[in-house]
Motif scaffolding. Structure first.
Motif, PDB file in Angstrom:
ATOM      1  N   ALA A 112       0.660  -1.214   0.006  1.00  0.00           N
ATOM      2  CA  ALA A 112      -0.183  -0.067  -0.032  1.00  0.00           C
ATOM      3  C   ALA A 112       1.083   1.156   0.208  1.00  0.00           C
ATOM      4  O   ALA A 112       0.561   2.358  -0.413  1.00  0.00           O
ATOM      5  N   LEU A 113       1.932   1.271   0.782  1.00  0.00           N
ATOM      6  CA  LEU A 113       2.823   2.231   0.511  1.00  0.00           C
ATOM      7  C   LEU A 113       3.733   2.474  -0.544  1.00  0.00           C
ATOM      8  O   LEU A 113       4.057   3.605  -1.196  1.00  0.00           O
ATOM      9  N   LEU A 114       4.132   1.351  -1.322  1.00  0.00           N
ATOM     10  CA  LEU A 114       4.973   1.467  -2.436  1.00  0.00           C
ATOM     11  C   LEU A 114       3.992   1.654  -3.595  1.00  0.00           C
ATOM     12  O   LEU A 114       4.514   2.312  -4.526  1.00  0.00           O
ATOM     13  N   ALA A 115       2.683   1.464  -3.782  1.00  0.00           N
ATOM     14  CA  ALA A 115       2.040   1.562  -5.148  1.00  0.00           C
ATOM     15  C   ALA A 115       1.581   2.887  -5.135  1.00  0.00           C
ATOM     16  O   ALA A 115       0.973   3.212  -4.126  1.00  0.00           O
ATOM     17  N   ASP A 116       1.627   3.370  -6.249  1.00  0.00           N
ATOM     18  CA  ASP A 116       1.181   4.818  -6.284  1.00  0.00           C
ATOM     19  C   ASP A 116      -0.388   4.605  -7.227  1.00  0.00           C
ATOM     20  O   ASP A 116      -0.763   5.650  -7.704  1.00  0.00           O
ATOM     21  N   ALA A 117      -0.878   3.435  -7.242  1.00  0.00           N
ATOM     22  CA  ALA A 117      -2.143   3.186  -8.046  1.00  0.00           C
ATOM     23  C   ALA A 117      -3.161   2.908  -7.123  1.00  0.00           C
ATOM     24  O   ALA A 117      -2.926   2.769  -5.581  1.00  0.00           O
ATOM     25  N   PRO A 118      -4.351   3.058  -7.484  1.00  0.00           N
ATOM     26  CA  PRO A 118      -5.514   3.077  -6.587  1.00  0.00           C
ATOM     27  C   PRO A 118      -5.555   1.399  -6.015  1.00  0.00           C
ATOM     28  O   PRO A 118      -5.423   0.423  -6.859  1.00  0.00           O
ATOM     29  N   LEU A 119      -5.785   1.371  -4.762  1.00  0.00           N
ATOM     30  CA  LEU A 119      -5.867   0.012  -4.227  1.00  0.00           C
ATOM     31  C   LEU A 119      -7.240  -0.767  -4.783  1.00  0.00           C
ATOM     32  O   LEU A 119      -8.298  -0.193  -4.928  1.00  0.00           O
ATOM     33  N   PRO A 120      -7.197  -2.035  -5.083  1.00  0.00           N
ATOM     34  CA  PRO A 120      -8.370  -2.701  -5.688  1.00  0.00           C
ATOM     35  C   PRO A 120      -9.445  -2.902  -4.557  1.00  0.00           C
ATOM     36  O   PRO A 120      -9.121  -3.124  -3.468  1.00  0.00           O
ATOM     37  N   PRO A 121     -10.597  -3.109  -4.879  1.00  0.00           N
ATOM     38  CA  PRO A 121     -11.596  -3.608  -4.000  1.00  0.00           C
ATOM     39  C   PRO A 121     -11.536  -4.904  -3.293  1.00  0.00           C
ATOM     40  O   PRO A 121     -10.889  -5.703  -3.968  1.00  0.00           O
ATOM     41  N   GLY A 122     -11.622  -4.797  -2.010  1.00  0.00           N
ATOM     42  CA  GLY A 122     -11.120  -6.110  -1.020  1.00  0.00           C
ATOM     43  C   GLY A 122      -9.703  -6.169  -0.677  1.00  0.00           C
ATOM     44  O   GLY A 122      -9.432  -7.151  -0.249  1.00  0.00           O
ATOM     45  N   PHE A 123      -9.233  -4.978  -1.313  1.00  0.00           N
ATOM     46  CA  PHE A 123      -7.587  -5.291  -0.659  1.00  0.00           C
ATOM     47  C   PHE A 123      -7.415  -5.516   0.691  1.00  0.00           C
ATOM     48  O   PHE A 123      -6.464  -6.274   1.050  1.00  0.00           O
ATOM     49  N   TRP A 124      -8.003  -4.914   1.622  1.00  0.00           N
ATOM     50  CA  TRP A 124      -7.793  -5.019   3.069  1.00  0.00           C
ATOM     51  C   TRP A 124      -8.008  -6.269   3.889  1.00  0.00           C
ATOM     52  O   TRP A 124      -7.893  -6.602   4.820  1.00  0.00           O
ATOM     53  N   MET A 125      -8.696  -7.201   2.864  1.00  0.00           N
ATOM     54  CA  MET A 125      -8.880  -8.722   3.283  1.00  0.00           C
ATOM     55  C   MET A 125      -7.911  -9.557   2.660  1.00  0.00           C
ATOM     56  O   MET A 125      -7.950 -10.729   2.728  1.00  0.00           O
ATOM     57  N   SER A 126      -6.915  -9.093   1.675  1.00  0.00           N
ATOM     58  CA  SER A 126      -6.071  -9.966   1.132  1.00  0.00           C
ATOM     59  C   SER A 126      -5.219 -10.817   1.810  1.00  0.00           C
ATOM     60  O   SER A 126      -4.341 -11.600   1.478  1.00  0.00           O
ATOM     61  N   TRP A 127      -4.908 -10.054   3.196  1.00  0.00           N
ATOM     62  CA  TRP A 127      -3.827 -11.034   4.131  1.00  0.00           C
ATOM     63  C   TRP A 127      -4.475 -12.298   4.385  1.00  0.00           C
ATOM     64  O   TRP A 127      -3.578 -13.123   4.946  1.00  0.00           O
ATOM     65  N   SER A 128      -5.650 -12.795   4.314  1.00  0.00           N
ATOM     66  CA  SER A 128      -5.953 -14.085   4.396  1.00  0.00           C
ATOM     67  C   SER A 128      -5.816 -15.059   3.021  1.00  0.00           C
ATOM     68  O   SER A 128      -5.834 -16.184   3.236  1.00  0.00           O
ATOM     69  N   ASP A 129      -5.261 -14.556   1.859  1.00  0.00           N
ATOM     70  CA  ASP A 129      -4.959 -15.022   0.683  1.00  0.00           C
ATOM     71  C   ASP A 129      -4.005 -16.385   0.982  1.00  0.00           C
ATOM     72  O   ASP A 129      -4.238 -17.492   0.436  1.00  0.00           O
ATOM     73  N   ALA A 130      -2.980 -16.103   1.825  1.00  0.00           N
ATOM     74  CA  ALA A 130      -1.845 -17.065   1.597  1.00  0.00           C
ATOM     75  C   ALA A 130      -2.385 -18.343   2.610  1.00  0.00           C
ATOM     76  O   ALA A 130      -2.157 -19.418   1.999  1.00  0.00           O
ATOM     77  N   LEU A 131      -3.257 -18.376   3.446  1.00  0.00           N
ATOM     78  CA  LEU A 131      -3.649 -19.442   4.298  1.00  0.00           C
ATOM     79  C   LEU A 131      -4.853 -20.108   3.647  1.00  0.00           C
ATOM     80  O   LEU A 131      -5.252 -21.291   3.734  1.00  0.00           O
ATOM     81  N   ALA A 132      -5.547 -19.361   2.822  1.00  0.00           N
ATOM     82  CA  ALA A 132      -6.937 -19.868   2.303  1.00  0.00           C
ATOM     83  C   ALA A 132      -6.988 -20.472   0.988  1.00  0.00           C
ATOM     84  O   ALA A 132      -7.784 -21.065   0.730  1.00  0.00           O
ATOM     85  N   SER A 133      -5.973 -20.051  -0.040  1.00  0.00           N
ATOM     86  CA  SER A 133      -6.013 -20.259  -1.482  1.00  0.00           C
ATOM     87  C   SER A 133      -5.912 -21.724  -1.556  1.00  0.00           C
ATOM     88  O   SER A 133      -6.109 -22.246  -2.791  1.00  0.00           O
ATOM     89  N   TRP A 134      -5.523 -22.587  -0.871  1.00  0.00           N
ATOM     90  CA  TRP A 134      -5.430 -23.899  -1.058  1.00  0.00           C
ATOM     91  C   TRP A 134      -6.771 -24.657  -1.324  1.00  0.00           C
ATOM     92  O   TRP A 134      -7.116 -25.639  -1.922  1.00  0.00           O
ATOM     93  N   THR A 135      -8.003 -23.957  -0.616  1.00  0.00           N
ATOM     94  CA  THR A 135      -9.206 -24.146  -0.924  1.00  0.00           C
ATOM     95  C   THR A 135      -9.801 -23.836  -2.175  1.00  0.00           C
ATOM     96  O   THR A 135     -10.620 -24.269  -2.640  1.00  0.00           O
ATOM     97  N   TRP A 136      -9.288 -23.094  -2.694  1.00  0.00           N
ATOM     98  CA  TRP A 136      -9.749 -22.495  -4.084  1.00  0.00           C
ATOM     99  C   TRP A 136      -9.793 -23.523  -5.313  1.00  0.00           C
ATOM    100  O   TRP A 136     -10.656 -23.489  -6.182  1.00  0.00           O
TER     101      TRP A 136
END
Length: 661
Positions: free
Chosen positions: A267-291
């Motif tokens: 969020a500090l590095l990117a100068d682009a608008p953050l995408p929808p749902g960005f602040w829940m993306s912390w869950s991806d690493a632990l959950a993506s095996w279910t996808w």
């Protein structure tokens, strides 16, 4: 171009020199003259391999490269398009600052693209070297660990899957290399009775890069819950389960902290608008095996927007698995001795080689709808990118069997012959009593993991290619190298060094015809019956192209034009147009004279002349029902296996060939 006859530019040469510094520094630090000499000779061999592998890395963009590089370089995106899909969270932390810094100094878009490729390759090569050193440390060699690590790193560079990951800016590189690094770090921690916290950190960085690494993260947390903190057998069952829950919860917390840190950093590095749902993306690493099960069993992609449900499933599953694993771990430890497990794994390894041979000689894979299959089988699965893999099987059991054999064929076709040969020698030496050393369980586990991936691919009918097995293949390669290390350890230092040098040199010589991508590698003993032509829907265990053919055909065409072969370019090179009409990449920094113009409709008026050349890869052609039947003017061929073709427009017109009209 720094050295045109070697096809390497100055940027690539700088990458070679930087990586070599990481290789030779430990060698020069050795105090024993003989050991130092052997390490430096091995470093020289590694340098040759690195030079061959690095050449032309920055001179093309594949399909993936174009998407990722363009997004990273765009101030309006900066990779948010990948982030919101739950991918590339770690890679962006490296490449976004590089792109912004280069653009800040006024670098052109082409220069930024080439720099991103160079940084990515160099970073990955150093990571592979670190993995090799981790492996050697885990093997606890009694002598010459520096030379052994350099040897292993050289072999890993030559694997087609790691080579492809190094040369493609996407989510494969970090997910693959960091997954294996995390597993090795976990093994070291657990050997000392510690919870593998560092391994969880590394595995999280891998899992948030690509979902294929998420199971590694889960396994490390569960393994830590089962084995850390002393002998679980000494604990009452209830306390054992609670300890398992505590350790699993600690692993989950550590992973979440890393993901939140990555999220905030981006969020500090990117100068682009953050995408929808960005602040829940912390869950991806632990959950993506279910996808994957969700996607292949239901066809749904709801997990992209609904982060809470997959994370809840993942959280509960990991906690329960941690408690259960600690409960049953004492029982599992009594199921067999370490040596019996090692023997079983090595026998299964040879059996996998045998299945690979059977698959290579008896199984042909196809993509529906381009090559229709049994509707009762094809209709069971949701298409991935519009295609369903099948094997012209009559029954579901036959389909599963052929899928497994095809996956084994891909595995065997991805391995240098010298590595397979030294492994077979090592297994034979084990049963002859030549060596009795124990290969660490985490390295032995590479085979069950490889088999698990093969079974999972069959169950979910994944349209497999070697890049889909890249994590398992890297671990599997380390197992083969561990076998080599085990049997050569009984030789004298000089003979062991010579054996390793021969294996590395042999692998390099075998792989050299597949420059510059090395992705289409196949062993010297393997040839394909359809090598010269493409078939609609016809798949192949080796790489079939992903856009690099634009540069490769373009260089041939420009060279022929500059020499005006057979007076075929009477109007001059500036009139020649190379027209990719399927998947296409980008040539960097670009052609000197000829033009390149993507043309997806073949047959347009004014674009079917003697100056127009239409190019397509095998992967692109197999998705067409109408493939040109006239001889090509140019081909990209690797030891007889044609990966891409180019035809002159007027010849296609005379043959009545059209696409998309």
């Amino acid at each position: 171009m720094f050295a045109p006859y070697l096809s390497i530019n100055l940027l690539e040469l700088v990458v070679v020199l930087v990586v070599i510094l990481f290789v030779v520094r430990p060698a020069f630090a050795l105090t024993d003259p003989a050991e130092r000499s052997r390490a430096l000779v091995m470093a020289g061999l590694y340098g040759v391999v690195l030079f061959l592998v690095t050449a032309q890395t920055t001179q093309y963009l594949t399909i993936d490269d174009q998407v990722f590089v363009d997004q990273i370089a765009s101030p309006a995106d900066r990779g948010t398009s990948q982030w919101k899909l739950g991918a590339f969270h770690s890679g962006l932390l490296i490449l976004v600052p590089v792109a912004r810094l280069a653009q800040g100094f006024g670098a052109s878009p082409v220069a930024v693209a080439m720099l991103l490729k160079a940084v990515w390759f160099g970073f990955g090569a150093v990571l592979l070297l670190a993995v090799a050193r981790q492996t050697v440390n885990l093997l606890r060699p009694e002598r010459e660990p520096v030379a052994a690590a350099i040897f292993m790193a050289g072999v890993l560079l030559l694997l087609p899957t790691t080579n492809l990951a190094l040369k493609t800016v996407n989510y494969d590189l970090l997910s693959v290399v960091l997954s294996i690094a995390a597993a090795l770090a976990a093994a070291r921690a657990l050997r000392e009775g510690l919870f593998p916290a560092v391994a969880v950190v590394i595995a999280t960085l891998a899992a948030q890069e690509k979902l294929s690494a998420s199971p590694i993260l889960v396994l490390i947390i569960v393994a830590g819950a089962a084995m850390a903190g002393g002998d679980p057998a000494c604990e009452p069952p209830a306390r054992r389960a609670i300890q398992g829950l505590r350790f699993a919860a600690g692993g989950i917390l550590a992973s979440v902290v890393v993901s939140i840190g990555s999220m905030l950093t981006y969020a500090l590095l990117a100068d682009a608008p953050l995408p929808p749902g960005f602040w829940m993306s912390w869950s991806d690493a632990l959950a993506s095996w279910t996808w994957v099960p969700i996607r292949f069993l239901s066809g749904s992609t709801s997990f992209i927007t609904d982060k809470a449900s997959p994370f809840g499933v993942g959280l509960v599953s990991i906690l329960l698995a941690g408690a259960f694993a600690r409960l049953v771990w004492p029982v599992l430890c009594r199921l067999g001795s370490a040596r019996s497990w090692q023997v079983a794994v090595l026998l299964a390894l040879v059996a996998l080689f045998g299945c690979g041979l059977v698959g290579l000689t008896t199984v042909h894979a196809w993509w529906a709808p381009f090559h229709p299959g049994n509707p009762e089988i094809v209709g069971r699965y949701f298409p991935l990118n519009g295609a369903v893999i099948h094997f012209e099987a009559a029954t579901l059991l036959e389909h599963f069997t052929r899928h497994g054999l095809y996956s084994a064929a891909i595995t065997l076709a991805s391995l240098p012959t010298a590595i397979v040969a030294t492994t077979i020698v090592g297994v034979a030496a084990l049963f002859a009593g030549h060596w009795r050393s124990k290969i660490p369980p985490v390295i032995l586990a590479a085979l069950p993991f490889m088999l698990l991936m093969i079974v999972a691919a069959a169950v979910f009918n994944v349209p497999v290619a070697h890049r889909y097995f890249n994590v398992a293949l890297l671990g599997f390669a380390l197992l083969l190298l561990a076998v080599h290390h085990a049997w050569t350890a009984r030789l004298s230092a000089a003979l062991a060094f010579a054996a390793s040098a021969v294996v590395l040199a042999g692998a390099a010589l075998e792989a050299t015809p597949f420059r510059p991508t090395f992705a289409s590698f196949r062993p010297i003993w393997l040839n394909y019956t359809d090598a010269a032509s493409a078939q609609s829907g016809g798949l192949n265990p080796s790489w079939m192209g992903w856009g690099e053919e634009v540069m490769l055909i373009g260089k041939q065409l420009e060279d022929a034009c500059s020499r005006n072969e057979a007076n075929a370019f009477g109007e001059g090179c500036s009139k020649v147009v190379l027209r990719p009409f399927s998947y296409h990449g980008r040539w960097l920094p670009g052609s000197k004279d000829i033009k390149i113009e993507a043309t997806f409709q073949v047959g347009q008026d004014g674009k079917m002349t003697a100056n127009d050349y239409y190019v397509a890869s095998r992967l692109g052609l197999l998705q067409l029902s109408n493939i040109p039947q006239i001889p090509p003017d140019f081909v990209v061929s690797y030891r007889g296996f044609v990966q891409a073709w180019a035809w002159r427009g007027d010849r296609l017109k005379a043959a009545g060939y059209t696409v998309g009209m």
